[in-house]
Write a protein that holds these residues in place. Sequence first.
Motif, PDB file in Angstrom:
ATOM      1  N   SER A  24       0.839  -1.202   0.000  1.00 43.97           N
ATOM      2  CA  SER A  24       0.000   0.000   0.000  1.00 43.97           C
ATOM      3  C   SER A  24       0.873   1.251   0.000  1.00 43.97           C
ATOM      4  O   SER A  24       1.833   1.351   0.755  1.00 43.97           O
ATOM      5  N   MET A  25       0.540   2.233  -0.870  1.00 45.28           N
ATOM      6  CA  MET A  25       1.285   3.488  -0.970  1.00 45.28           C
ATOM      7  C   MET A  25       2.783   3.203  -1.061  1.00 45.28           C
ATOM      8  O   MET A  25       3.578   3.614  -0.215  1.00 45.28           O
ATOM      9  N   ALA A  26       3.163   2.500  -2.111  1.00 43.43           N
ATOM     10  CA  ALA A  26       4.530   1.990  -2.235  1.00 43.43           C
ATOM     11  C   ALA A  26       5.585   3.080  -2.131  1.00 43.43           C
ATOM     12  O   ALA A  26       6.683   2.842  -1.612  1.00 43.43           O
ATOM     13  N   GLU A  27       5.275   4.300  -2.607  1.00 43.58           N
ATOM     14  CA  GLU A  27       6.282   5.364  -2.616  1.00 43.58           C
ATOM     15  C   GLU A  27       6.668   5.840  -1.220  1.00 43.58           C
ATOM     16  O   GLU A  27       7.736   6.442  -1.036  1.00 43.58           O
ATOM     17  N   VAL A  28       5.802   5.591  -0.226  1.00 46.43           N
ATOM     18  CA  VAL A  28       6.133   5.998   1.147  1.00 46.43           C
ATOM     19  C   VAL A  28       6.079   4.819   2.114  1.00 46.43           C
ATOM     20  O   VAL A  28       6.155   5.007   3.329  1.00 46.43           O
ATOM     21  N   HIS A  29       5.961   3.603   1.599  1.00 47.56           N
ATOM     22  CA  HIS A  29       5.848   2.413   2.449  1.00 47.56           C
ATOM     23  C   HIS A  29       7.093   2.266   3.331  1.00 47.56           C
ATOM     24  O   HIS A  29       8.228   2.265   2.842  1.00 47.56           O
ATOM     25  N   ARG A  30       6.878   2.196   4.646  1.00 46.96           N
ATOM     26  CA  ARG A  30       7.955   2.050   5.643  1.00 46.96           C
ATOM     27  C   ARG A  30       9.060   3.102   5.471  1.00 46.96           C
ATOM     28  O   ARG A  30      10.236   2.828   5.693  1.00 46.96           O
ATOM     29  N   SER A  31       8.645   4.308   5.108  1.00 48.43           N
ATOM     30  CA  SER A  31       9.615   5.385   4.891  1.00 48.43           C
ATOM     31  C   SER A  31       9.957   6.154   6.165  1.00 48.43           C
ATOM     32  O   SER A  31      10.915   6.929   6.189  1.00 48.43           O
ATOM     33  N   ILE A  32       9.173   5.955   7.227  1.00 47.16           N
ATOM     34  CA  ILE A  32       9.407   6.687   8.476  1.00 47.16           C
ATOM     35  C   ILE A  32       9.989   5.719   9.503  1.00 47.16           C
ATOM     36  O   ILE A  32       9.314   4.782   9.947  1.00 47.16           O
ATOM     37  N   PRO A  33      11.247   5.914   9.894  1.00 46.59           N
ATOM     38  CA  PRO A  33      11.907   4.955  10.795  1.00 46.59           C
ATOM     39  C   PRO A  33      11.334   4.986  12.208  1.00 46.59           C
ATOM     40  O   PRO A  33      10.907   6.036  12.701  1.00 46.59           O
ATOM     41  N   VAL A  34      11.316   3.830  12.837  1.00 45.02           N
ATOM     42  CA  VAL A  34      10.943   3.703  14.243  1.00 45.02           C
ATOM     43  C   VAL A  34      12.199   3.275  14.993  1.00 45.02           C
ATOM     44  O   VAL A  34      12.726   2.191  14.733  1.00 45.02           O
ATOM     45  N   PRO A  35      12.749   4.108  15.881  1.00 49.13           N
ATOM     46  CA  PRO A  35      14.020   3.785  16.545  1.00 49.13           C
ATOM     47  C   PRO A  35      13.929   2.481  17.335  1.00 49.13           C
ATOM     48  O   PRO A  35      13.025   2.303  18.154  1.00 49.13           O
ATOM     49  N   ALA A  36      14.860   1.595  17.060  1.00 51.35           N
ATOM     50  CA  ALA A  36      14.848   0.284  17.732  1.00 51.35           C
ATOM     51  C   ALA A  36      15.288   0.398  19.182  1.00 51.35           C
ATOM     52  O   ALA A  36      14.759  -0.291  20.068  1.00 51.35           O
ATOM     53  N   VAL A  37      16.256   1.269  19.429  1.00 52.66           N
ATOM     54  CA  VAL A  37      16.757   1.464  20.798  1.00 52.66           C
ATOM     55  C   VAL A  37      16.381   2.877  21.228  1.00 52.66           C
ATOM     56  O   VAL A  37      17.077   3.846  20.935  1.00 52.66           O
ATOM     57  N   ALA A  38      15.277   2.984  21.916  1.00 58.03           N
ATOM     58  CA  ALA A  38      14.778   4.297  22.356  1.00 58.03           C
ATOM     59  C   ALA A  38      13.722   4.072  23.417  1.00 58.03           C
ATOM     60  O   ALA A  38      13.172   2.976  23.563  1.00 58.03           O
ATOM     61  N   GLY A  39      13.422   5.136  24.154  1.00 59.16           N
ATOM     62  CA  GLY A  39      12.388   5.041  25.170  1.00 59.16           C
ATOM     63  C   GLY A  39      11.010   4.895  24.539  1.00 59.16           C
ATOM     64  O   GLY A  39      10.817   5.137  23.344  1.00 59.16           O
ATOM     65  N   ARG A  40      10.042   4.479  25.358  1.00 62.87           N
ATOM     66  CA  ARG A  40       8.687   4.252  24.865  1.00 62.87           C
ATOM     67  C   ARG A  40       8.079   5.525  24.280  1.00 62.87           C
ATOM     68  O   ARG A  40       7.380   5.484  23.266  1.00 62.87           O
ATOM     69  N   PHE A  41       8.371   6.675  24.904  1.00 63.90           N
ATOM     70  CA  PHE A  41       7.782   7.925  24.423  1.00 63.90           C
ATOM     71  C   PHE A  41       8.322   8.282  23.041  1.00 63.90           C
ATOM     72  O   PHE A  41       7.572   8.720  22.162  1.00 63.90           O
ATOM     73  N   ARG A  42       9.630   8.096  22.828  1.00 63.72           N
ATOM     74  CA  ARG A  42      10.210   8.400  21.520  1.00 63.72           C
ATOM     75  C   ARG A  42       9.647   7.477  20.435  1.00 63.72           C
ATOM     76  O   ARG A  42       9.416   7.897  19.296  1.00 63.72           O
ATOM     77  N   ARG A  43       9.407   6.230  20.789  1.00 64.29           N
ATOM     78  CA  ARG A  43       8.815   5.308  19.821  1.00 64.29           C
ATOM     79  C   ARG A  43       7.372   5.700  19.524  1.00 64.29           C
ATOM     80  O   ARG A  43       6.904   5.583  18.383  1.00 64.29           O
ATOM     81  N   PHE A  44       6.678   6.188  20.553  1.00 61.26           N
ATOM     82  CA  PHE A  44       5.307   6.660  20.319  1.00 61.26           C
ATOM     83  C   PHE A  44       5.306   7.855  19.371  1.00 61.26           C
ATOM     84  O   PHE A  44       4.454   7.959  18.482  1.00 61.26           O
ATOM     85  N   LEU A  45       6.278   8.765  19.546  1.00 56.66           N
ATOM     86  CA  LEU A  45       6.364   9.930  18.662  1.00 56.66           C
ATOM     87  C   LEU A  45       6.570   9.510  17.210  1.00 56.66           C
ATOM     88  O   LEU A  45       6.096  10.178  16.284  1.00 56.66           O
ATOM     89  N   ALA A  46       7.293   8.401  16.999  1.00 59.14           N
ATOM     90  CA  ALA A  46       7.497   7.912  15.639  1.00 59.14           C
ATOM     91  C   ALA A  46       6.183   7.474  15.001  1.00 59.14           C
ATOM     92  O   ALA A  46       6.024   7.531  13.776  1.00 59.14           O
ATOM     93  N   PHE A  47       5.231   7.024  15.827  1.00 60.05           N
ATOM     94  CA  PHE A  47       3.931   6.590  15.313  1.00 60.05           C
ATOM     95  C   PHE A  47       2.916   7.730  15.252  1.00 60.05           C
ATOM     96  O   PHE A  47       1.831   7.575  14.678  1.00 60.05           O
ATOM     97  N   LEU A  48       3.249   8.854  15.850  1.00 58.90           N
ATOM     98  CA  LEU A  48       2.328   9.988  15.902  1.00 58.90           C
ATOM     99  C   LEU A  48       2.185  10.592  14.511  1.00 58.90           C
ATOM    100  O   LEU A  48       3.185  10.969  13.897  1.00 58.90           O
ATOM    101  N   GLY A  49       0.981  10.676  13.993  1.00 55.65           N
ATOM    102  CA  GLY A  49       0.772  11.273  12.679  1.00 55.65           C
ATOM    103  C   GLY A  49      -0.400  10.699  11.922  1.00 55.65           C
ATOM    104  O   GLY A  49      -1.346  11.430  11.587  1.00 55.65           O
ATOM    105  N   PRO A  50      -0.396   9.378  11.618  1.00 48.55           N
ATOM    106  CA  PRO A  50      -1.514   8.816  10.855  1.00 48.55           C
ATOM    107  C   PRO A  50      -2.887   9.079  11.493  1.00 48.55           C
ATOM    108  O   PRO A  50      -3.860   9.354  10.783  1.00 48.55           O
ATOM    109  N   GLY A  51      -2.956   9.016  12.826  1.00 46.29           N
ATOM    110  CA  GLY A  51      -4.230   9.269  13.504  1.00 46.29           C
ATOM    111  C   GLY A  51      -4.768  10.659  13.236  1.00 46.29           C
ATOM    112  O   GLY A  51      -5.988  10.855  13.100  1.00 46.29           O
ATOM    113  N   TYR A  52      -3.886  11.635  13.111  1.00 45.92           N
ATOM    114  CA  TYR A  52      -4.323  13.012  12.881  1.00 45.92           C
ATOM    115  C   TYR A  52      -4.740  13.225  11.426  1.00 45.92           C
ATOM    116  O   TYR A  52      -5.629  14.037  11.145  1.00 45.92           O
ATOM    117  N   LEU A  53      -4.118  12.493  10.493  1.00 44.93           N
ATOM    118  CA  LEU A  53      -4.599  12.542   9.116  1.00 44.93           C
ATOM    119  C   LEU A  53      -5.983  11.919   9.021  1.00 44.93           C
ATOM    120  O   LEU A  53      -6.843  12.402   8.281  1.00 44.93           O
TER     121      LEU A  53
END
Length: 450
Positions: A24-53
Amino acid sequence: MICKKGAGMLERQDAWLRHGGEPSMAEVHRSIPVPAVAGRFRRFLAFLGPGYLVAVGYMDPGNWATSIAGGARYGYTLLVVALVSNLMAVLLQALSARLAIATGRDLAQACRDAYPRWTTLPLWILAEVAVIATDLAEVIGTAIGLNLLFGLPLEVGVAVTAVDVFLILWLQNKGFRWVEAVIIALLIVISVCFAVQIVLADPDWQAVLQGFLPERQIIEDPGMLYLALGILGATVMPHNLYLHSGLVQTRAYGGSLADRREALRLATWDSSLALTFALAINASILILAASTFNQAGETAVDEIDKAYLLLQPLLGSAIAPVLFGIALLCSGLNSTVTATLAGQIVMEGFIRIRLKPWLRRLLTRILAIGPALFIILYMGSSGAGRLLILSQVVLSFQLPFAVVPLVWLTASRAKMGELVAPRWVTVLAAATAIVIIGLNINLIGSILFG
């Protein structure tokens, strides 16, 4: 190391991708990195966005028309409809994210994989109708906003809306995070505008709280039910279910079962918080109409431009209508972006046709501009207002054709694996689908048999 169940899930997703081609949406598929080694809040910030769209669709110009008409005519009574609709939306959008994370497919692709062609073709057509109805509301809302703020004739404003394709292309070329940042910035502008207007309106807060309690009259009164369905159609929007299942996949989360469980949890938090914000905006529109127009006896206000003109004399402030117009224009601009993305997901997912973004945008917009121009030229602004409300009722009728497949797919362990929806979630979602279908049947009966 990925556990055996997680590996099985990944193999199933890989097989689906091989069968269905590009993600789905191949041009942006998995284009936004989610930090593997980071606190829970920073990982949440990586997911912040689609809900607001997704939340943009819950406060677009179509919501304005139905909420203004409902508040002006019935006061605070329909606030409970906005609340219940929002709860339904939270549940269904969470299922949409679950489908994407469990299968690696958006809702359109999953329907294409699961159903025969004679079923998916009508589903695609109905999904396109929903996208066009959504875009129609945005065309009219943006045109009205341009007219109110800058005096641009409605028919000229409708034509100008086709130019927004260049804005979308520019944002996408800069990266998907830019799209999300602009959307969130415009949402903040909308919220500030309404906060100031609510303060100026000084509503009866006891009556506001009472409005969140259900009343039997909403079902029994055909006029109230029509507006209630309009609010439902403007809140729980079918194109958003397709949109969310595609947007979640822009995040590059890990492939293990634990990573996917975390991705599901964070994506659900993202959409739930965003939709709570959308409820506040929707409720603010209805509260503003109820405390301003209904209290002054102006119960026939069902047009956005009429609401704009009445705000200054009723609130005694010249800034109120300006803020109203700015918020409306921001809402229309925001919605054009998300409607384009939803149209792309629907077309690519159901029939595997990939069009250039500008061509897809112009095609969708032309199909919406046609009826909008016709109504405006022959019926003026009053016709445009009625068309806005009608577009939202049309969306409500489209809902079952997106909700039922979503509930069925996410309840299937064969398709979802370990991330299959819990039984209680499926029961709630099925009950939601039954309520939506029942309300639609009730409305059809009211129209046909008086």
